[in-house]
Design a protein around this motif. Structure first.
Motif, PDB file in Angstrom:
ATOM      1  N   GLY A   1      34.114  49.290  49.444  1.00 19.77           N
ATOM      2  CA  GLY A   1      34.610  48.926  50.501  1.00 19.77           C
ATOM      3  C   GLY A   1      35.688  47.773  50.477  1.00 19.77           C
ATOM      4  O   GLY A   1      36.426  47.772  51.636  1.00 19.77           O
ATOM      5  N   VAL A   2      35.711  47.051  49.448  1.00 19.55           N
ATOM      6  CA  VAL A   2      36.603  45.969  49.391  1.00 19.55           C
ATOM      7  C   VAL A   2      38.072  46.429  49.296  1.00 19.55           C
ATOM      8  O   VAL A   2      39.161  46.346  50.303  1.00 19.55           O
ATOM      9  CB  VAL A   2      36.303  45.009  48.510  1.00 19.55           C
ATOM     10  N   TYR A   3      38.369  47.363  48.312  1.00 17.90           N
ATOM     11  CA  TYR A   3      39.626  48.163  48.142  1.00 17.90           C
ATOM     12  C   TYR A   3      39.302  49.745  48.380  1.00 17.90           C
ATOM     13  O   TYR A   3      39.933  50.374  49.042  1.00 17.90           O
ATOM     14  CB  TYR A   3      40.069  48.006  46.630  1.00 17.90           C
ATOM     15  N   ASN A   4      38.111  50.094  47.882  1.00 18.88           N
ATOM     16  CA  ASN A   4      37.645  51.498  48.037  1.00 18.88           C
ATOM     17  C   ASN A   4      36.007  51.688  47.792  1.00 18.88           C
ATOM     18  O   ASN A   4      35.575  50.579  47.508  1.00 18.88           O
ATOM     19  CB  ASN A   4      38.594  52.240  47.415  1.00 18.88           C
ATOM     20  N   HIS A   5      35.881  52.797  47.441  1.00 20.72           N
ATOM     21  CA  HIS A   5      34.267  52.996  46.915  1.00 20.72           C
ATOM     22  C   HIS A   5      34.079  53.625  45.447  1.00 20.72           C
ATOM     23  O   HIS A   5      33.425  53.968  44.917  1.00 20.72           O
ATOM     24  CB  HIS A   5      33.485  53.867  47.793  1.00 20.72           C
ATOM     25  N   GLU A   6      35.532  53.447  44.857  1.00 19.47           N
ATOM     26  CA  GLU A   6      35.368  54.291  43.461  1.00 19.47           C
ATOM     27  C   GLU A   6      35.580  53.034  42.435  1.00 19.47           C
ATOM     28  O   GLU A   6      35.433  53.329  41.071  1.00 19.47           O
ATOM     29  CB  GLU A   6      36.618  55.071  43.394  1.00 19.47           C
ATOM     30  N   TYR A   7      36.258  51.896  42.721  1.00 21.03           N
ATOM     31  CA  TYR A   7      36.689  51.027  41.735  1.00 21.03           C
ATOM     32  C   TYR A   7      35.838  50.006  41.323  1.00 21.03           C
ATOM     33  O   TYR A   7      34.652  49.952  41.902  1.00 21.03           O
ATOM     34  CB  TYR A   7      38.123  50.070  42.173  1.00 21.03           C
ATOM     35  N   GLY A   8      35.904  49.280  40.282  1.00 22.58           N
ATOM     36  CA  GLY A   8      35.302  48.071  39.691  1.00 22.58           C
ATOM     37  C   GLY A   8      35.904  46.821  40.309  1.00 22.58           C
ATOM     38  O   GLY A   8      37.048  46.816  40.307  1.00 22.58           O
ATOM     39  N   LEU A   9      35.057  45.878  40.491  1.00 20.03           N
ATOM     40  CA  LEU A   9      35.732  44.427  40.963  1.00 20.03           C
ATOM     41  C   LEU A   9      35.319  43.594  39.853  1.00 20.03           C
ATOM     42  O   LEU A   9      34.497  43.691  39.025  1.00 20.03           O
ATOM     43  CB  LEU A   9      35.332  44.093  42.225  1.00 20.03           C
ATOM     44  N   LEU A  10      36.056  42.453  39.575  1.00 18.35           N
ATOM     45  CA  LEU A  10      36.102  41.393  38.834  1.00 18.35           C
ATOM     46  C   LEU A  10      36.183  39.992  39.549  1.00 18.35           C
ATOM     47  O   LEU A  10      37.522  39.984  40.017  1.00 18.35           O
ATOM     48  CB  LEU A  10      36.965  41.639  37.460  1.00 18.35           C
ATOM     49  N   MET A  11      35.299  39.293  39.148  1.00 21.63           N
ATOM     50  CA  MET A  11      35.189  37.752  39.923  1.00 21.63           C
ATOM     51  C   MET A  11      35.164  36.880  38.830  1.00 21.63           C
ATOM     52  O   MET A  11      34.407  36.997  37.964  1.00 21.63           O
ATOM     53  CB  MET A  11      34.714  37.685  41.047  1.00 21.63           C
TER      54      MET A  11
END
Length: 357
Positions: A274-284
């Protein structure tokens, strides 16, 4: 494994997205910066498709034999997708290379039955080698429900065992009312500055019980616990949670973190919720594990890379990649292992990407 060319999507939209140097735009969603990592991913395809099973949580490691050892969770297909919580076991498979056939070797951890903290499931394996010994962090439940999820640790002198199984969990939830009073799960461990950092997912029981969302209950956050040795004891960081997206609204959250060190930094890849959507991956990234950068896009949804047949009615998470885990060689990321519903048995299996440099 199916040949790579069978998985590359030929749509004009996917090609256009790949050419965008910095940003990805999705209708109705915030703009997310595309990471350099995302631009290096080349789909290899599905692996370890097992008839009669869902295969999930694929944690790879190179062994002293030069082969790829994969520790994964599976449960019988008759249980449906919910079998991960009540009836999952952790297994070991081996392949000569990340792109060759993985062959099942044995079941490492299975539910132990009434009276044990891991009575009803063994899930979320994370394999790592620390100080010349192998550590298999995982999650177990005692009643087949989320409120008894607890992180545990099995150890062995070799990737082939024997595995010493814990009689007690490694990390317990917080006191009633705390942000993490519901459970401890999804372990990710890394050695950094001489300490052992255990990142874990949890949420608050009251938020979970009072949630009005039709499918996502509570708000998942990540905490940090620190130890002087890999076996523990792990002491929770006083400033937890270290990752909390709830302030973004719309119940934004994340899960499935994998942590590694590179370029004098801690790096985290995880699944967006839910940060951008529910399908992507995130990198930090982070210098110390307590403060993390703004998330960038680590990978896209499945249609961006592959063509798949329509989903079977029972697959409600179809079209996305979950549980990202990275295969490291000499400390460098070489392959991204995910899990995804679908495949020839319409259950779930690993989906692998090569990380090109």
């Amino acid at each position: 494994m199916i040949k790579r060319r069978d998985f590359i999507q030929n749509s004009v939209l996917a090609s256009a997205l790949l050419l965008m140097p910095e940003f990805s735009f999705a209708a109705g969603l915030d703009t997310g910066k595309v990471s350099a990592f995302a631009k290096k991913l080349k789909p290899v395809g599905r692996a370890l498709e097992m008839e009669g099973y869902y295969v999930w949580c694929n944690s790879p490691i190179y062994g002293p034999d030069g082969k790829v050892h994969l520790f994964f969770s599976r449960w019988v297909a008759k249980k449906g997708m919910g079998g991960w919580l009540n009836g999952c076991e952790i297994c070991h498979a081996i392949a000569d290379t990340p792109e060759s056939e993985f062959k099942y070797v044995e079941t490492i951890l299975a539910p132990r039955g009434l009276g044990f903290w891991d009575a009803t499931t063994c899930h979320n394996p994370f394999i790592t080698e620390l100080d010349g010994k192998y550590f298999l962090f995982f999650m177990g439940t005692s009643n087949g429900k989320t409120d008894t999820k607890r992180i545990g640790l099995a150890t062995a002198p070799s990737l082939n065992g024997p595995w010493a199984r814990p009689d007690e969990p490694l990390l317990l939830p917080g006191d009633t009312g705390a942000w993490d009073d519901h459970c401890t799960t999804n372990p990710a461990v890394v050695k950094h500055d001489g300490k052992y950092l255990l990142f874990y997912k949890s949420w608050n029981s009251k938020e979970y019980q009072e949630s009005k969302h039709p499918t996502i209950r509570g708000n998942r956050k990540y905490g940090l616990a620190i130890a002087d040795q890999p076996e523990g004891p792990y002491i929770k960081y006083s400033g937890n949670p270290v990752i909390d997206f709830s302030g973004k609204g719309d119940n934004a959250q994340m899960e499935d973190a994998f942590i590694w060190t590179e370029n004098n930094s801690l790096n985290m890849i995880c699944r967006d919720m839910g940060v951008y959507n529910h399908e992507y991956g995130l990198l930090m990234n982070s210098k110390n594990g307590t403060k993390w950068s703004k998330p960038e896009i680590a990978y896209y949804d499945a249609p961006h890379y592959i063509n798949q047949p329509p989903p079977a009615p029972h697959l409600r998470k179809y079209g996305r990649f979950e549980r990202p885990q990275i295969l490291l060689k000499d400390g460098k990321p070489t392959y991204l292992f995910t899990t995804s519903q679908g495949g020839k048995y319409m259950t779930a299996s690993p989906f692998i990407f090569k990380i090109e440099h």
